[in-house]
Design an enzyme around this catalytic site. Structure first.
Site, mmCIF file in Angstrom:
data_model
loop_
_atom_site.group_PDB
_atom_site.id
_atom_site.type_symbol
_atom_site.label_atom_id
_atom_site.label_comp_id
_atom_site.label_asym_id
_atom_site.label_seq_id
_atom_site.Cartn_x
_atom_site.Cartn_y
_atom_site.Cartn_z
ATOM 1 N N HIS A 63 2.693 -2.945 -5.565
ATOM 2 C CA HIS A 63 1.726 -2.809 -6.669
ATOM 3 C C HIS A 63 0.279 -2.739 -6.173
ATOM 4 C CE1 HIS A 63 1.612 -7.335 -6.580
ATOM 5 N NE2 HIS A 63 0.337 -7.123 -6.889
ATOM 6 N N ASP A 123 8.909 -4.697 -4.645
ATOM 7 C CA ASP A 123 7.447 -4.782 -4.637
ATOM 8 C C ASP A 123 6.880 -4.941 -3.225
ATOM 9 O OD1 ASP A 123 4.878 -4.739 -5.652
ATOM 10 O OD2 ASP A 123 4.866 -6.849 -6.218
ATOM 11 N N SER A 152 -2.354 -10.773 -3.382
ATOM 12 C CA SER A 152 -1.132 -9.964 -3.348
ATOM 13 C C SER A 152 -1.004 -9.233 -2.027
ATOM 14 C CB SER A 152 -1.131 -8.931 -4.477
ATOM 15 O OG SER A 152 -0.979 -9.553 -5.706
#
Length: 174
Positions: free
Chosen positions: A53, A84, A164
């Site tokens: 992402h 992911d 992230s």
């Protein structure tokens, strides 16, 4: 045991510039540049692991080392939306000289044990390190697709947008 400085030199800032269409009915009318920021970890020569992402729909990806102003161009080599994860390739060989490679742990961490969480939260330019504890193992609905359940490790570290793609480190391994 991997020295802390070597770990710091393996974590990178990831920037994703993408052109997003604002007008859904007439998408050809106006496109805006959108910037996404995240983190990544060097896992091989010129290879960076991050979250899918962080780099999805990227027109341009640039990688920056902590405390540096130099951007390294990168491209998506592999991307798995189901997990992911994405592997990026940096084309400049100077990147390899300035970074260290971390290896992935082959065993699960022990409940109650501590780990380090590294990244660039909220788009900050400098690396941030947080401490956390392994709280439990569980199955959780996968947040990226929402379609299936995944095995997850719950920790109590302070994670923010921008973290992230950054690693959780224990005993010098991801």
């Amino acid at each position: 045991e991997v020295a802390v400085e070597n770990i710091f030199q393996a974590v990178v800032h990831v920037r994703n510039d993408s052109y997003i269409s604002e007008n859904k009915i007439q998408p050809w009318m106006k496109k805006n540049l959108s910037t996404g920021l995240g983190s990544g970890v060097v896992i091989g020569k010129n290879l960076v692991l991050t979250n899918a992402h962080v780099v999805m729909d990227a027109s341009r990806i640039s990688i920056r080392l902590s405390g540096s102003q130099k951007d390294y161009s990168a491209r998506v080599l592999y991307i798995g939306y189901d997990c992911d994860l994405a592997v990026l390739e940096v084309t400049d060989n100077e990147f390899t000289e300035k970074t260290n490679v971390l290896t992935l742990s082959e065993s699960l961490p022990i409940l109650g044990s501590e780990l380090l969480v590294l990244g660039f939260p909220n788009g900050m330019e400098n690396l941030t390190v947080g401490k956390g504890t392994i709280l439990r193992y569980e199955k959780s609905r996968y947040s990226f697709s929402g379609l299936d359940f995944r095995n997850v490790i719950k920790i109590n570290a302070n994670i923010q947008p921008g973290n992230s793609g950054g690693p959780a480190i224990q005993n010098g391994k991801v």
